[in-house]
Scaffold this motif. Structure first.
Motif, mmCIF file in Angstrom:
data_model
loop_
_atom_site.group_PDB
_atom_site.id
_atom_site.type_symbol
_atom_site.label_atom_id
_atom_site.label_comp_id
_atom_site.label_asym_id
_atom_site.label_seq_id
_atom_site.Cartn_x
_atom_site.Cartn_y
_atom_site.Cartn_z
ATOM 1 N N ASP A 1 53.448 3.735 -17.411
ATOM 2 C CA ASP A 1 54.125 2.437 -17.406
ATOM 3 C C ASP A 1 54.652 2.085 -18.790
ATOM 4 O O ASP A 1 53.897 2.079 -19.766
ATOM 5 N N SER B 1 55.797 -0.416 -21.669
ATOM 6 C CA SER B 1 55.317 -1.745 -22.027
ATOM 7 C C SER B 1 55.889 -2.156 -23.373
ATOM 8 O O SER B 1 55.985 -1.340 -24.291
ATOM 9 N N ARG C 1 54.937 -5.496 -18.773
ATOM 10 C CA ARG C 1 54.522 -4.199 -18.225
ATOM 11 C C ARG C 1 54.377 -4.332 -16.722
ATOM 12 O O ARG C 1 53.765 -5.286 -16.228
ATOM 13 N N HIS D 1 53.365 -2.164 -13.058
ATOM 14 C CA HIS D 1 52.671 -0.980 -12.540
ATOM 15 C C HIS D 1 52.902 -0.870 -11.049
ATOM 16 O O HIS D 1 52.713 -1.840 -10.308
ATOM 17 N N GLY E 1 45.370 0.443 -14.980
ATOM 18 C CA GLY E 1 46.297 0.394 -13.870
ATOM 19 C C GLY E 1 46.440 -0.951 -13.197
ATOM 20 O O GLY E 1 47.533 -1.353 -12.830
ATOM 21 N N TYR E 2 45.330 -1.658 -13.033
ATOM 22 C CA TYR E 2 45.328 -2.898 -12.260
ATOM 23 C C TYR E 2 44.659 -4.022 -13.043
ATOM 24 O O TYR E 2 43.872 -3.775 -13.960
#
Length: 264
Positions: free
Chosen positions: A97, A99, A131, A133, A149-150
């Motif tokens: 990702d 950012s 960012r 995802h 990730g989360y």
């Protein structure tokens, strides 16, 4: 009659891969809890650095007070303002990702460089949307902070108890760096949660969390061992991913507290 599912612990990790802070309550936002993984360290190639390569990062302990973050490492201390950052944008990645981040200040970057023994910068993500995802499971796109990730990781107490029954050397939930720990009755039942509410906040379960070598780092000693990943891989290996805890997102903003009930 007491509630079956109750929040037992809440954690935030202001700087990615450094030690966390135990909280009695936390403000949930789309990107994650307020001040959770809004900062991270990057090297001279603008790549993030973590405990995977530098286990000693677990020995840096943050605290937040009066609008400042203070960091303790051995006999050294440093602090900086939550709001400060330099004006020049830096383009980096958290895994796949892209950012946009900003260096906090040169003094803070040098302090970390001197302690860690290599040149690095402390950077901050400023706003929601800097960012994004994409979920590998649902293909949804989420605004996230600098977490792997989360925005949130949920762990049930019975999942840890079940694992510890199999380990010679017992571990704490801190190995797994959860944001929310809830009381459960069945190991890994949190994997199958769908939508639920804690306090003011609606959450949605996205998918169980695949774990990496970082869980083998004893955070109190910065020593990497073979466990618990070796044991977990014997009964939690799904499609070559060792699962523990589950990734969730918040559907609205609000505050949650320790002892709040989890409502389905």
């Amino acid at each position: 009659m007491s509630a079956l599912y109750v929040v037992k612990e809440i954690y935030i990790y202001p700087i990615k891969s450094l030690a966390g802070i135990s909280c009695k309550s936390a403000l949930a936002e789309e990107m994650g809890f307020e001040n959770d993984r809004r900062w991270m360290l990057i090297n001279t190639e603008n790549l993030h650095v973590t405990q995977r390569e530098y286990p000693v990062m677990s020995q840096f302990y943050p605290q937040i007070s009066d609008g400042k973050i203070s960091i303790s490492f051995e006999d050294h201390k440093h602090e900086f303002s939550i709001d400060e950052h330099l004006p020049n944008k830096i383009e980096t990645n958290v895994w796949d990702d892209k950012s946009d981040v900003f260096e906090v200040n040169e003094t803070t970057s040098k302090w970390f460089s001197d302690r860690l023994g290599f040149e690095c910068k402390l950077v901050k993500i400023l706003k929601n949307g800097d960012r994004k995802h994409e979920s590998s499971k649902s293909k949804e796109i989420f605004n996230v902070s600098l977490a792997d990730g989360y925005p949130y990781l949920l762990v049930g107490t019975e999942s840890l108890d079940f694992l510890n029954e199999k380990l010679d050397e017992k571990i704490t939930v801190k190995r797994f760096r959860p944001n929310i720990v809830i009381s459960t009755k069945i190991a890994h039942e949190e994997d199958d949660f769908k939508d639920f509410r804690i306090g003011e906040v609606e959450f949605r379960n996205i998918k169980p969390c695949g774990r990496c070598i970082m869980v083998n780092n004893d955070p109190q000693k910065a020593i990497v061992k073979k466990e618990p990943l070796k044991t977990l891989s014997k009964y939690r290996n799904v499609n070559n991913s060792v699962l523990f805890g589950t990734n969730i997102v918040s559907l609205n903003s609000g505050t949650i507290h320790v002892d709040d009930e989890v409502v389905f």
